[in-house]
Each structure stands twice: as structure tokens, then as C-alpha cells.
Design a protein around this motif. Structure first.
Motif, PDB file in Angstrom:
ATOM      1  N   THR A  47      61.849   4.958  18.015  1.00 37.22           N
ATOM      2  CA  THR A  47      60.940   5.412  19.066  1.00 37.22           C
ATOM      3  C   THR A  47      61.306   4.754  20.386  1.00 37.22           C
ATOM      4  O   THR A  47      61.388   3.532  20.477  1.00 37.22           O
TER       5      THR A  47
ATOM      6  N   ALA B  92      66.383   6.410  23.740  1.00 38.47           N
ATOM      7  CA  ALA B  92      66.888   7.720  24.159  1.00 38.47           C
ATOM      8  C   ALA B  92      68.243   7.545  24.823  1.00 38.47           C
ATOM      9  O   ALA B  92      68.710   6.414  25.038  1.00 38.47           O
TER      10      ALA B  92
ATOM     11  N   LYS C 122      73.345   8.838  23.303  1.00 36.95           N
ATOM     12  CA  LYS C 122      72.336   9.762  22.783  1.00 36.95           C
ATOM     13  C   LYS C 122      71.391   8.942  21.920  1.00 36.95           C
ATOM     14  O   LYS C 122      71.680   7.800  21.570  1.00 36.95           O
ATOM     15  N   ALA C 123      70.264   9.515  21.595  1.00 33.42           N
ATOM     16  CA  ALA C 123      69.308   8.806  20.741  1.00 33.42           C
ATOM     17  C   ALA C 123      69.927   8.597  19.359  1.00 33.42           C
ATOM     18  O   ALA C 123      70.421   9.553  18.763  1.00 33.42           O
TER      19      ALA C 123
ATOM     20  N   THR D 226      69.486   4.489  27.233  1.00 35.89           N
ATOM     21  CA  THR D 226      68.783   3.233  26.948  1.00 35.89           C
ATOM     22  C   THR D 226      69.783   2.103  26.745  1.00 35.89           C
ATOM     23  O   THR D 226      70.722   2.237  25.969  1.00 35.89           O
TER      24      THR D 226
END
Length: 157
Positions: free
Chosen positions: A60, A63, A107-108, A66
Motif C-alpha cells: 500500500t 507506487a 512501477k508498483a 516511490t
């Protein structure tokens, strides 16, 4: 006649170490040492790239874009003593002057799946370094993230 100075791969991907236990966000850990001295395992390196393989049980808030971790190279100039760092869980602090770079998510990541992150090239001075990772992801990093380095040296032809 003058020659050319070229860069060349000086060492294959060398494991610096692992984070060991799970690493809470805001926490730093010593993952190992990088020895760029003349007699060291990564001797004569001028620059290095670092890769970090990590995973999270919960992703959570992680993303694309980050910053998941910061890399710190803390010099051990005399081979035995290094500057103080604060490894307080959740509130670690290492002087920003020793920050060598960051690992950023393109990417996440997927939960409970290894994700690979790379650094920009990092200049090295011929000394021994304590190498730290500081978790900036906002989530607890799972046990055993692995940090590796690949160095480059100069070659005169």
C-alpha cells in the motif's frame, strides 16, 4: 605516443550483504562492507552500480516513482572506526553527506514478490565503506533484501 583511458568491468556482481530481519520503514541497517582499498575485494574501482532486491508483504502506497530505499556509504577511513550513525528503529539517521543514492520504484511492486531496483553510478574513493540501506518505502521491507555491487575500473591502452 599517448594512449587511451577506457572504463572496463572490474568485478562481477558482488553481494555486499542482506538486510537480515524485516526492516521497518524509516529504519536503517548495516548490510555489509565495500572494500575499495588496494588490497580489498573491490580494489581499484572508480565507480560502482548497486542493485537491491527486495519485497514487501504489504505494498500500500508504493507506487511508480516511490523512493523505496536510500543507499549510504559510510567511510571507515582508518580501517577500524567510522562516523556515528543512528539506527533507531523507525527513526534512523545517517548524515546526508554519506548518502550515495536512492532506489526508486519504476512501477508498483507486487506483494510477496522480489522486485529489483538499481542505482545511478556512484563514485568511489579507495577506502573501506560500511554500507547501509534506509527503508523509505512507507512499508516494512520483508526479511533478507539483498544488495549487490558491480564496479568499473579504468584501463590504459
Amino acid at each position: 605516443m599517448a594512449g587511451n583511458i577506457l572504463s572496463k568491468e572490474a568485478a562481477s556482481l558482488a553481494t555486499i550483504g542482506t538486510t537480515g530481519a524485516a526492516l521497518a520503514t524509516g529504519s536503517a541497517v548495516l548490510v555489509g562492507q565495500l572494500d575499495a582499498r588496494a588490497g580489498g575485494a573491490l580494489a581499484d574501482l572508480f565507480i560502482a552500480l548497486f542493485s537491491l532486491t527486495a519485497q514487501w508483504a504489504t505494498i500500500t502506497g508504493i507506487a511508480a516513482g516511490t523512493t523505496i530505499a536510500d543507499l549510504y556509504l559510510v567511510p571507515v577511513i582508518d580501517g577500524a572506526s567510522s562516523p556515528d550513525v543512528d539506527l533507531t528503529a523507525g527513526a534512523s539517521y545517517i548524515p546526508y553527506t554519506m548518502r550515495a543514492g536512492s532506489f526508486v520504484a519504476a512501477k508498483a511492486p507486487t506483494a510477496i514478490t522480489n522486485a529489483l531496483f538499481s542505482s545511478l553510478p556512484v563514485d568511489l574513493f579507495p577506502t573501506l565503506y560500511n554500507v547501509y540501506i534506509l527503508n523509505r518505502s512507507g512499508q516494512t521491507m520483508s526479511t533478507g533484501a539483498v544488495l549487490k555491487a558491480m564496479g568499473a575500473a579504468a584501463q590504459y591502452t
